[in-house]
Design a protein around this motif. Structure first.
Motif, PDB file in Angstrom:
ATOM      1  N   GLY A  81       0.757  -1.209  -0.041  1.00  0.00           N
ATOM      2  CA  GLY A  81       0.021  -0.016   0.103  1.00  0.00           C
ATOM      3  C   GLY A  81       0.889   1.148   0.086  1.00  0.00           C
ATOM      4  O   GLY A  81       0.362   2.170   0.467  1.00  0.00           O
ATOM      5  N   SER A  82       1.798   1.265  -0.599  1.00  0.00           N
ATOM      6  CA  SER A  82       2.893   2.364  -0.618  1.00  0.00           C
ATOM      7  C   SER A  82       2.733   3.407  -1.675  1.00  0.00           C
ATOM      8  O   SER A  82       3.250   4.514  -1.359  1.00  0.00           O
ATOM      9  CB  SER A  82       4.673   1.860  -0.665  1.00  0.00           C
ATOM     10  N   GLY A  83       2.095   3.052  -2.589  1.00  0.00           N
ATOM     11  CA  GLY A  83       1.793   4.059  -3.724  1.00  0.00           C
ATOM     12  C   GLY A  83       2.118   3.562  -5.048  1.00  0.00           C
ATOM     13  O   GLY A  83       2.102   2.459  -5.239  1.00  0.00           O
ATOM     14  N   PHE A  84       1.588   4.245  -6.015  1.00  0.00           N
ATOM     15  CA  PHE A  84       1.712   3.896  -7.244  1.00  0.00           C
ATOM     16  C   PHE A  84       2.864   4.699  -8.216  1.00  0.00           C
ATOM     17  O   PHE A  84       3.101   6.171  -8.024  1.00  0.00           O
ATOM     18  CB  PHE A  84       0.297   4.214  -8.064  1.00  0.00           C
ATOM     19  N   PHE A  85       3.525   3.935  -9.129  1.00  0.00           N
ATOM     20  CA  PHE A  85       4.174   4.579  -9.921  1.00  0.00           C
ATOM     21  C   PHE A  85       3.805   5.490 -11.002  1.00  0.00           C
ATOM     22  O   PHE A  85       2.824   5.030 -11.594  1.00  0.00           O
ATOM     23  CB  PHE A  85       5.073   3.314 -11.054  1.00  0.00           C
ATOM     24  N   ASP A  86       3.959   6.560 -11.168  1.00  0.00           N
ATOM     25  CA  ASP A  86       3.399   7.591 -12.237  1.00  0.00           C
ATOM     26  C   ASP A  86       3.768   7.546 -13.565  1.00  0.00           C
ATOM     27  O   ASP A  86       4.951   8.021 -14.147  1.00  0.00           O
ATOM     28  CB  ASP A  86       3.642   8.853 -11.755  1.00  0.00           C
ATOM     29  N   TYR A  87       3.332   6.331 -14.370  1.00  0.00           N
ATOM     30  CA  TYR A  87       3.373   6.189 -15.769  1.00  0.00           C
ATOM     31  C   TYR A  87       3.573   7.253 -16.681  1.00  0.00           C
ATOM     32  O   TYR A  87       4.665   7.725 -17.364  1.00  0.00           O
ATOM     33  CB  TYR A  87       2.829   5.141 -16.303  1.00  0.00           C
TER      34      TYR A  87
END
Length: 181
Positions: free
Chosen positions: A48-54
């Motif tokens: 639940g650490s975050g998402f990579f911003d593609y």
């Protein structure tokens, strides 16, 4: 990132895991020196650490490839990793809509894009494009054989595929180690 940069460790062919907390300046700096992001969506979802911003990474020309995370990930499977990346892309779009915004333009986590990230994209991220990651003439023999009829469910689903994207997506969603011939 600045700590690595000041220590001379931010350079071409350096690979940094996750990269979910980068800002625009960080992405531009990594792209400038030729550093790479190893995107680990199974780990990011599990923790639940975050998402990579593609989208922002593409805008900065930051190189990246999909990766399995040994420490925090839930699978070494490339199929599970691609599916997790697909979930992340969908969640990114849904979050933008939920917050009253628009989906980020340029976000493409199509089946072909996911397979590219895990093969030729990963090779490019490591500075090995033209050597591995595809079947082009002159490249090293870096390939496996997939059997889309490996399980009864895969066979039924892939037999109904009407496009390459449908075939690739079915293998992402339903694939596991049995898919590898």
């Amino acid at each position: 990132l600045d700590v690595y940069d000041r220590a001379g460790l931010l350079r071409q062919r350096s690979v940094y895991a996750h990269c979910i907390y980068l800002d625009e300046a960080d992405r531009c700096r990594m792209a400038e020196v030729g550093a790479t992001a190893a995107v680990s969506p199974t780990s990011n979802l599990f923790l639940g650490s975050g998402f990579f911003d593609y989208t922002a990474s593409d805008a900065a020309s930051l190189r990246y490839g999909l990766a399995s995370d040994v420490g925090g990930g839930t699978s070494f499977s490339p199929f599970h990793t691609m599916l997790a990346a697909y979930y992340v892309g969908r969640a990114t779009v849904k979050t933008a809509l939920f917050q009253g915004g628009q989906p980020k333009q340029g976000l493409s986590l199509s089946p072909q894009n996911l397979w590219w990230q895990h093969t030729a994209g990963a090779a490019k991220a490591l500075g090995l494009e033209g050597v591995i990651g595809n079947l082009a003439v002159g490249c090293e023999a870096d390939f496996i054989i997939l059997n889309p009829k490996a399980t009864p469910l895969l066979e039924r689903r892939t037999a109904r595929a009407e496009s390459l994207d449908e075939l690739l997506f079915a293998m992402i969603v339903l694939g596991d180690d049995r898919l590898i011939e």
